[in-house]
Scaffold this motif. Structure first.
Motif, PDB file in Angstrom:
ATOM      1  N   UNK B   2      23.201  25.184  61.193  1.00 28.37           N
ATOM      2  CA  UNK B   2      24.918  24.862  60.505  1.00 28.37           C
ATOM      3  C   UNK B   2      24.683  26.916  60.304  1.00 28.37           C
ATOM      4  N   UNK B   3      25.640  27.335  61.256  1.00 29.59           N
ATOM      5  CA  UNK B   3      25.959  28.648  61.305  1.00 29.59           C
ATOM      6  C   UNK B   3      26.130  29.440  60.112  1.00 29.59           C
ATOM      7  N   UNK B   5      28.470  32.258  58.114  1.00 28.08           N
ATOM      8  CA  UNK B   5      29.710  33.000  58.465  1.00 28.08           C
ATOM      9  C   UNK B   5      29.928  33.617  57.380  1.00 28.08           C
ATOM     10  N   UNK B   8      33.063  35.675  58.167  1.00 34.42           N
ATOM     11  CA  UNK B   8      34.197  33.950  58.436  1.00 34.42           C
ATOM     12  C   UNK B   8      34.772  33.517  56.994  1.00 34.42           C
ATOM     13  N   UNK B   9      33.819  33.655  56.702  1.00 34.09           N
ATOM     14  CA  UNK B   9      35.208  32.055  55.282  1.00 34.09           C
ATOM     15  C   UNK B   9      35.279  33.532  54.190  1.00 34.09           C
ATOM     16  N   UNK B 338      31.490  32.132  44.386  1.00 35.52           N
ATOM     17  CA  UNK B 338      32.301  33.083  44.846  1.00 35.52           C
ATOM     18  C   UNK B 338      33.855  32.856  44.783  1.00 35.52           C
TER      19      UNK B 338
END
Lengths: 322, 351, 342
Positions: B2-3, B5, B8-9, B338
């Motif tokens: 899994x990346x 980021x 990015x999110x 979040x």
């Protein structure tokens, strides 16, 4: 633009240098570790260790050792795997097409589906489809790829292999495209799908978030005030600016996968690419191979990330003309 | 792999916005209210807590329910089911009638999910493996956050050369492909015959600390980046400038003013971070460079089960399901957190 | 009298939120004639932007609730289909926004963005659109338009970008131009230039203009008629002379007081209106302004004042005080000079 390119290339050179130093330090200067013994593989003979000590100058100073490592890796390219007694670098170049086949196919699938899902979720915001798609995407990024591969194998190779659904699935392995394109495709389709699941989930989420954020930008309101159709606003304005992040992420992930990140998928599906090569050397603790694949992959990825930044600049005039 | 980021999110917090007051309620109270309203996130939290509880109860399960030692091989053992005694490893269960096949799921207290090819109870191993996976996942996420936090506070607060040097080094590590870094570290540490000695710390190759440290270290830059950005923006804020004007020491400012404000970012990142580290641990263990036998983790059990995949699929399937459930729960929880703390969702749909 | 270009009738716009229903616009009516310049003045949150965004049907928030009608050239815009509304937007009614820094798409050249609008509403040949775009850029005073047409928005200064926005808005000769705080984000010197430009172009293109601002000083020079809005309602309406020389509503007095006046003694150059606007979720009973109004009395608490013509001659206000009372108190407490000038 020229200044930008020069700056970016200088940074790339610095990163390449730093990575090679880091790899060197990890493999040759970890405290309490004897690099010669490690290089020599399992149960080495005394001569092997002696010749390694000489070749890599292990009794000499660190900078000399670093130089010797780089020489073996890039100039003479004569690193030898002490496990299989073959030259490492030709092995890597012959494994590369397999990895490229795997990653290219998966990339096409993941681009198409992540854009489809991301745009659909953003457009359908407020309906049940948006949370539904996002939960699916979340499940996609929560599945370990190697396990998914095993489940796929279990179904297509064993449990349902004799049903009409999967009887066409050939045994695991790889057939070069040039030899039998149809076989190439049949053997790769499940690896492609498996590898792309994570990325479809991840990219769909990123794209949706970006689209929604862009949607609230003033210039999207301007586009609507101009009397453009919703479709044109979506595709020419919202999607166009959202794609900047998408494209730059894609470049990096693609590079990481080609550089060996598809390791797990290759192992599960028995595809003899760079990743499987690394894995086999991991189980044999064949350090020259590991070291070389790491350095080559890192270089490839660094190069790609520089390219991505250039593409980014091309896509976003604010960066290009800054 | 899994990346991870966060940028990015869009999980980057603007200090001003999170600190903003919303109709007289504190942002934390409001976030708490939103989280409670988010049933999905609460369910995910419950699931995660359940998985942790069950995994840490592994010794109880193997002692009192399965009545077996999941780390000792039991090749010639037998198990009594419905009055019949059967061997744990059965002869000739394979496709060609050759070799030995471990017993499949009995769906009883003993060998609930069957045995692996050492004759060990898979269900008990999955629980023990979960304990190791969770320990490494949570531990490395905490380690990475702690290191990143210290560097980010120092870099973000002092700025100038300190910031430039730390940030460049982080960028360099960031540029190094994560799993390659992990593989390099793991191979070297695991091949060291006497383990690793740094000062008074001694790590043997089989210790769970090795994968924990490796994973913790490689993720530092991923957390460092968003936190540093936030510290930088906090430094420009009035209350910090006021502190400087009043002659408060840097140390005091960092602890009293800046640290509480970056807490929300770290908290939100934590579940997503643990999800990522658990996936990374399982991948490394699957590649045999993570958790080392005799210890087990979900990743190593999947690897054990690979050779039995077509005959006894549960050995590999069960730990995978545990990983998916755990990581999914953490991801949903992270999303919920979040959303709850996200200033951009001030106005949201009712009902 | 001819039919007005635009007639807004009892418009209500609310938003469902977590905390309750926000009544952003709470029943306002006004008309606009062809070629007229209407100033809408009020603090942020008074509903002035929401009103005009609603006229353009540009509010995309799914939690919005509308009531009332917006008659433009005899058609109710609220009842138009999406496609029919698109024809109106940009071609008949155009809009300029507050922040020129963020109102243009950063990834396209300004020429591309103007051409896009021209092509959307006209059947133009290749090259025609570009020539027209260049003309427009020249008209709004951008030097060397033949070079700048291929520049990106970030290569322009704020004032120049707002000129581009104006060129964009005027590209299809709209009958109505809505300018939403067009000068707020700009330097003072640039503000004057942009206002001058809008004034001149209005003359040239013959469009009606709605100028939204929080600054009475901005409309002083440009507007024919002025609406003063407070908490989602119109509290006073009149022509320029009426609003500036005979303001009826205590809120308008406050706004006038908050224009910096260098012709006054230092202590009274600038006066602020004390307090905060009321919550739009739980509107206080009676007059919305009473919580901040130094003149408030019992009736203000009990009864919501209606917008009526007390002074006559198209000058409307929503205040319980009698005209005489107001003139006396105003002159005494707020602006003694007004007595002399009026």
């Amino acid at each position: 633009m020229l200044a930008f390119i020069v700056r970016r290339l200088l940074w790339m050179a610095l990163v390449l240098f730093a990575i090679s130093v880091l790899v060197f330090l990890i493999f040759f200067a970890t405290p309490g570790v004897d690099p010669a013994r490690q290089m020599a593989g399992r149960n080495p003979s005394a001569e092997t260790i002696k010749s390694i000590k000489h070749e890599f100058g292990l009794d000499r100073s660190l900078p000399v050792r670093y130089g010797l490592m780089m020489k073996h890796m890039f100039i003479t390219r004569d690193l030898i795997s002490y496990g299989s007694h073959t030259r490492v670098i030709p092995e890597i170049t012959s494994a590369a097409p397999v990895t490229l086949s795997l990653v290219f196919g998966a990339a096409i699938i993941w681009i198409v589906f992540s854009i489809l899902f991301g745009v659909a979720a953003a457009v359908l915001r407020g309906t049940v489809f948006d949370p539904l798609l996002m939960i699916l995407a979340l499940i996609g990024i929560s599945i370990p790829v190697f396990w998914l591969g095993e489940v796929v194998n279990l179904i297509t190779q064993s449990r349902l292999h004799d049903s009409f659904l999967f009887s066409w699935v050939p045994p695991l392995g790889y057939t070069p495209l040039t030899q039998d394109p149809f076989m190439w495709f049949k053997q790769l389709i499940f690896p492609w799908l498996t590898l792309s699941v994570l990325y479809i989930g991840f990219y769909a989420r990123v794209l949706r978030a970006n689209l929604i954020e862009t949607e609230s930008e003033d210039y999207i309101r301007t586009a609507r005030a101009k009397g453009l159709s919703e479709r044109r606003v979506l595709f020419r304005h919202t999607l166009r600016t959202s794609m900047i992040t998408f494209v730059s992420l894609f470049g990096l992930d693609f590079a990481v996968l080609v550089g060996g990140g598809a390791l797990l998928t290759e192992v599960v599906f028995g595809l003899p690419g760079v990743g499987l090569l690394t894995f086999n050397s991991l189980t044999a603790l064949d350090l020259p191979v590991i070291m070389t694949t790491v350095i080559y992959a890192a270089f490839f990825i660094t190069l790609a990330s520089a390219l991505v930044d250039l593409v980014y600049a091309w896509l976003d005039p604010r960066v290009r003309l800054a | 792999m899994a990346v991870f980021e966060p940028e990015a999110e869009g999980i980057v917090f603007d200090a001003e916005e999170t600190g903003g007051d919303i109709v007289g309620r504190s942002p934390w109270a409001l976030a708490g209210r939103r989280l409670v309203r988010n049933k999905l996130a609460l369910a995910a939290l419950a699931l995660f807590v359940l998985i942790v509880a069950v995994s840490f109860a592994a010794p109880l399960y193997s002692n009192y329910v399965a009545d077996t030692d999941p780390f000792a091989s039991n090749i010639s053992g037998t198990v009594t089911l419905n009055g019949k005694t059967e061997p744990v490893l059965q002869q000739g269960g394979g496709k060609l009638g050759l070799g030995e096949t471990p017993i499949g799921p009995t769906w009883h207290s003993k060998y609930f999910l069957g045995a692996d090819n050492q004759g060990r109870d898979v269900a008990a191993r999955v629980l023990y493996g979960g304990r190791a996976s969770l320990e490494i996942g949570i531990g490395s996420a905490l380690l990475a956050s702690a290191i990143a936090l210290v560097f980010a506070l120092v870099a973000g607060f002092f700025g100038g050369w300190t910031d430039a040097i730390i940030s460049r080094v982080m960028d360099l590590i960031w540029a190094f492909p994560l799993y390659l870094l992990a593989i390099s570290l793991a191979t070297v540490l695991l091949t060291a015959p006497n383990g690793l000695k740094i000062g008074f710390i001694h790590l043997s190759a089989g210790s769970l600390w090795v994968p924990l440290l490796i994973i913790g270290l490689v993720y530092v830059p991923y957390i460092y980046r968003p936190i540093r950005g936030q510290v930088l923006s906090l430094r420009e804020k009035e209350f910090v400038e006021a502190g400087i004007a009043q002659g408060a020491s840097n140390f005091r400012l960092i602890f009293n003013e800046v640290l509480p404000n970056v807490a929300s970012t770290v908290i939100v990142l934590m579940p997503l971070m643990i999800a990522t580290t658990i996936l990374t641990e399982s991948a490394l263990s699957y590649l045999s460079i993570g958790v080392q036998p005799p210890q087990a983790s979900w990743g190593t059990i999947i690897e054990d089960g690979q050779s039995l995949l077509y005959t006894r699929p549960w050995v590999a399937i069960a730990p995978g399901i545990m990983i998916v459930l755990t990581v999914l729960a953490l991801n949903v929880l992270g999303d919920g957190l979040r959303d709850a703390l996200d200033p951009r969702s001030k106005v949201r749909v009712k009902g | 009298m001819a039919e007005p270009l635009l007639e807004v009738r009892d418009l209500k716009v609310s938003f469902r939120t977590e905390d309750g229903i926000v009544r952003a616009v709470d029943g306002i009516s006004f008309t606009l004639d062809e070629g007229e310049v209407l100033g809408i003045v009020g603090e942020s949150g008074s509903g002035k932007s929401v009103t005009m965004m609603t006229v353009m049907r540009l509010i995309t928030d799914p939690n919005v609730i509308y009531q009332g009608s917006i008659i433009y050239k005899g058609r109710d815009l609220m009842g138009l289909s999406r496609d029919a509304m698109r024809e109106v937007r940009g071609e008949e009614i155009a809009m300029i926004f507050q922040d020129p820094m963020t109102s243009l798409n950063p990834v396209y050249t300004v020429g591309w963005q103007i051409e896009e609008q021209l092509n959307e509403h006209n059947d133009l040949k290749k090259g025609q659109a570009r020539r027209r775009a260049m003309e427009l850029l020249a008209q709004v005073g951008i030097p060397k338009p033949e070079q700048r047409i291929d520049d990106y928005p970030h290569q322009f200064s704020g004032g120049m970008r707002q000129r581009v926005m104006i060129a964009l808005a005027l590209s299809c000769n709209p009958d109505l131009l809505i300018a939403d705080e067009p000068t707020t984000a700009l330097d003072v010197t640039i503000q004057a230039q942009i206002l001058e430009l809008i004034k001149n172009l209005k003359r040239e293109f013959g469009s009606a203009v709605v100028l939204i601002t929080h600054d009475l000083g901005v409309v002083a020079d440009v507007a024919d008629r002025i609406l003063v809005m407070y908490a989602g309602r119109i509290v006073e309406e009149g022509n320029k002379e009426q609003i500036f020389y005979d303001p009826q509503h205590p809120y308008t007095w406050g706004l006038l007081g908050s224009i910096a006046r260098l012709d006054r003694p230092r202590a009274r150059r600038l006066t602020a209106i004390a307090g905060q606007p009321p919550s739009l979720i739980n509107r206080p009973q009676g007059c919305s302004f009473r919580t901040r109004c130094p003149q408030a009395f019992d009736r203000c608490r009990a009864e919501d004042p209606q917008l009526t013509a007390k002074v006559g001659d198209g000058h409307l206000d929503a205040c319980h005080l009698s005209v005489e009372d107001k003139r006396e108190r105003r002159d005494k407490t707020i602006n003694p000079e007004l007595a002399e000038t009026a």
